[in-house]
Write an enzyme that holds these catalytic residues in place. Structure first.
Site, PDB file in Angstrom:
ATOM      1  N   GLU A  60       0.819  -1.223   0.000  1.00  0.00           N
ATOM      2  CA  GLU A  60       0.000   0.000   0.000  1.00  0.00           C
ATOM      3  C   GLU A  60       0.850   1.269   0.000  1.00  0.00           C
ATOM      4  O   GLU A  60       0.545   2.237  -0.714  1.00  0.00           O
ATOM      5  CB  GLU A  60      -0.960  -0.003   1.200  1.00  0.00           C
ATOM      6  CG  GLU A  60      -2.184  -0.883   1.036  1.00  0.00           C
ATOM      7  CD  GLU A  60      -1.909  -2.358   1.249  1.00  0.00           C
ATOM      8  OE1 GLU A  60      -0.776  -2.682   1.671  1.00  0.00           O
ATOM      9  OE2 GLU A  60      -2.802  -3.181   1.006  1.00  0.00           O
ATOM     10  N   HIS A 129     -10.622  -4.972  10.267  1.00  0.00           N
ATOM     11  CA  HIS A 129     -11.205  -4.777   8.942  1.00  0.00           C
ATOM     12  C   HIS A 129     -12.525  -4.012   9.012  1.00  0.00           C
ATOM     13  O   HIS A 129     -13.316  -4.053   8.070  1.00  0.00           O
ATOM     14  CB  HIS A 129     -11.445  -6.125   8.251  1.00  0.00           C
ATOM     15  CG  HIS A 129     -10.191  -6.801   7.795  1.00  0.00           C
ATOM     16  ND1 HIS A 129      -9.199  -7.190   8.661  1.00  0.00           N
ATOM     17  CD2 HIS A 129      -9.764  -7.156   6.555  1.00  0.00           C
ATOM     18  CE1 HIS A 129      -8.221  -7.772   7.988  1.00  0.00           C
ATOM     19  NE2 HIS A 129      -8.531  -7.750   6.713  1.00  0.00           N
TER      20      HIS A 129
END
Length: 327
Positions: A60, A129
């Site tokens: 990322e 998450h």
């Protein structure tokens, strides 16, 4: 108007902008060969080729930084995070580079980049998450933060975000990707960033809610209507800049407000909205502003606990009755 899923509306926005402007490209994990983790970019690799739909390793910080560098050099990247929880790996790139380079360079560099992907809880995905990130990224001047609640807004807002010369955090919900709705097919259909939508007019209480919390607000408004009360529902659509004027005008009419926000409560979007209301419309309030948020804990995994953790229709309904002083 066409009937589209939320994911199809996002895809349509990206395709139209990539066809309009060859500087626009999509980059992220699985956006090409796999068509996106939630199939948002389905067919785009075949349509635009690997130079404009770019698969990346699990990195990322790397592909976010690549996007920022490309934006500084005149391209207009769309960076997809598989989930915005993973954007924390690239946090420095977003908040210290994308958000600040235009300011620190004295305007020599624009950063026309969109970071997009799913945000918030989506059932049993557990703590790492399920974070709602809108309040985190709204903290940083230089970033714009968008959180649409329906397919039509998703398309119009994303097209505006791609054309914007500043970095935009574009927050989607996994639970809304299959939602269907009417979508404007005009390739020049744009919804301005920073302008709220009055989704339902009412006289007795104002409910402010974005993204999937908006649908809780509509259910509450329906339930209140059955009892003879009319709720005004405002979907801010953009978290930063936030359209406080529309909210204040509504409160001058209803004199009461409930904010539904999936964020954890401390230093949340609802915290700032409630503060701004008391600063701008204190004399018009007949009751304290109430918030309905997620619980102040990490998101649990167990089904019964995640349902308890999330803001609910019942809690929002009770909050509305409380500000209206109705038993």
């Amino acid at each position: 108007m066409a009937i589209m899923q939320f994911r199809e509306a996002i895809r349509a926005a990206m395709i139209e902008e990539m066809e309009r402007d060859e500087r626009v490209f999509l980059i992220g994990e699985e956006v090409g060969q796999y068509d996106g983790a939630y199939k948002v970019s389905e067919g785009m690799l075949k349509r635009f080729g690997p130079k404009r739909v770019i698969d990346t390793p699990i990195s990322e910080a790397g592909f976010a930084g690549l996007g920022i560098g490309a934006a500084m050099n005149g391209l207009r990247p769309i960076v997809e995070f598989m989930t915005f929880n993973f954007s924390f790996v690239a946090f420095d790139q977003l908040v210290n580079n994308a958000a600040k380079i235009r300011y620190m360079s004295g305007g020599q560099f624009k950063i026309p980049i969109v970071f997009r992907g799913p945000n918030g809880a989506a059932g049993q995905l557990a703590a790492t998450h399920s974070t709602s990130v809108e309040s985190i990224y709204s903290y940083f001047p230089g970033l714009k933060v968008v959180a649409p609640s329906n397919p039509d807004d998703a398309k119009g807002l994303l097209k505006s975000a791609i054309r914007d010369d500043d970095p935009v955090i574009f927050l989607e919900s996994e639970l809304m990707y299959s939602m269907r709705g009417e979508v404007n097919e005009d390739p020049e259909y744009l919804i301005p960033l920073g302008k709220a939508r009055i989704a339902r007019e009412g006289e007795d209480v104002t409910i402010v809610a974005h993204s999937k919390s908006y649908w809780i607000a509509l259910e509450v408004a329906d339930r209140l209507a059955e009892e003879g009360y009319s709720a005004e529902v405002i979907d801010p659509r953009t978290i930063r800049p936030f359209d406080f004027d529309t909210v204040v005008q509504s409160i001058k009419k209803t004199n009461r407000c409930v904010i539904i926000d999936e964020s954890n409560p401390f230093a949340s979007v609802s915290s700032e909205v409630a503060f701004q209301i008391q600063q701008r419309a204190f004399d018009y309030l007949d009751a304290p502003v109430l918030r309905v948020t997620a619980k102040d804990t990490p998101a649990p995994y167990a089904k019964n606990l995640i349902e308890y953790y999330m803001p609910s229709v019942d809690a929002a309904y009770e909050a509305c009755k409380k500000v209206m002083y109705v038993d």
